[in-house]
Design a protein around this motif. Sequence first.
Motif, PDB file in Angstrom:
ATOM      1  N   ARG A  70       0.838  -1.211   0.000  1.00 39.20           N
ATOM      2  CA  ARG A  70       0.000   0.000   0.000  1.00 39.20           C
ATOM      3  C   ARG A  70       0.866   1.252   0.000  1.00 39.20           C
ATOM      4  N   ALA A  71       1.947   1.246   0.773  1.00 38.42           N
ATOM      5  CA  ALA A  71       2.855   2.394   0.801  1.00 38.42           C
ATOM      6  C   ALA A  71       3.537   2.568  -0.559  1.00 38.42           C
ATOM      7  N   TYR A  72       3.930   1.457  -1.180  1.00 34.07           N
ATOM      8  CA  TYR A  72       4.568   1.515  -2.494  1.00 34.07           C
ATOM      9  C   TYR A  72       3.618   2.075  -3.540  1.00 34.07           C
ATOM     10  N   ILE A  73       2.384   1.604  -3.546  1.00 37.06           N
ATOM     11  CA  ILE A  73       1.397   2.099  -4.510  1.00 37.06           C
ATOM     12  C   ILE A  73       1.155   3.593  -4.298  1.00 37.06           C
ATOM     13  N   ARG A  74       1.032   4.001  -3.050  1.00 35.53           N
ATOM     14  CA  ARG A  74       0.821   5.420  -2.748  1.00 35.53           C
ATOM     15  C   ARG A  74       2.002   6.253  -3.245  1.00 35.53           C
ATOM     16  N   ARG A  75       3.210   5.825  -2.930  1.00 32.52           N
ATOM     17  CA  ARG A  75       4.399   6.560  -3.379  1.00 32.52           C
ATOM     18  C   ARG A  75       4.464   6.613  -4.908  1.00 32.52           C
ATOM     19  N   SER A  76       4.178   5.485  -5.537  1.00 32.45           N
ATOM     20  CA  SER A  76       4.258   5.420  -7.002  1.00 32.45           C
ATOM     21  C   SER A  76       3.268   6.360  -7.660  1.00 32.45           C
ATOM     22  N   MET A  77       2.051   6.374  -7.177  1.00 31.74           N
ATOM     23  CA  MET A  77       1.032   7.232  -7.784  1.00 31.74           C
ATOM     24  C   MET A  77       1.342   8.706  -7.558  1.00 31.74           C
ATOM     25  N   ILE A  78       1.829   9.041  -6.386  1.00 31.27           N
ATOM     26  CA  ILE A  78       2.185  10.442  -6.114  1.00 31.27           C
ATOM     27  C   ILE A  78       3.280  10.889  -7.074  1.00 31.27           C
TER      28      ILE A  78
END
Length: 173
Positions: A70-78
């Motif tokens: 979830r943290a990776y997806i959030r960072r990637s999208m940002i």
Amino acid sequence: MSALAGRHPALWGAVFGLGILGIAWLERSGRIDWPWNVVLVAVVSLSLIPMRAATQGRAAACGTDSPAMRAYIRRSMIWAGGYIVLLGVALTARNTWHPEGAVLWLLALLPSLPILYLVWALGRYLVEEDDEYLRMRQIQAGLFATGLLLAVATVWGFLETFGIAPHAEGWWA
């Protein structure tokens, strides 16, 4: 929106990619210019929101959801959004003010910063992921993607060297 967000992430990736290609075609053909190109990019970039939701939903359905993912997806999208913004800023500044020297160098490097951060975010995910199986799957996916990119870039490079294929900028890789 939840029904749309439940679609496969590849659908949203295709919407985004085709939208950006369409905008590039409209710009190249002279059908749109500033500020409409920026407005259209902003509209197409909204597809990143349901793409993020679909990605997280898919991970939960497949059993690959974790706090690290979830943290990776959030960072990637940002930072995918950051890439779009910084690329737009760099291209608009170059085309509007025609800078030279150090300013041109800074503008040229500006869009690469989010890409470097995305590489860092993937490495961070591998450090944060507690599940050894999920970490191994991500490493395998990364190796496959890197190998595929190397193969395509190598084949294209030789086709270009022999005058068969047109020149492709290195950042296309």
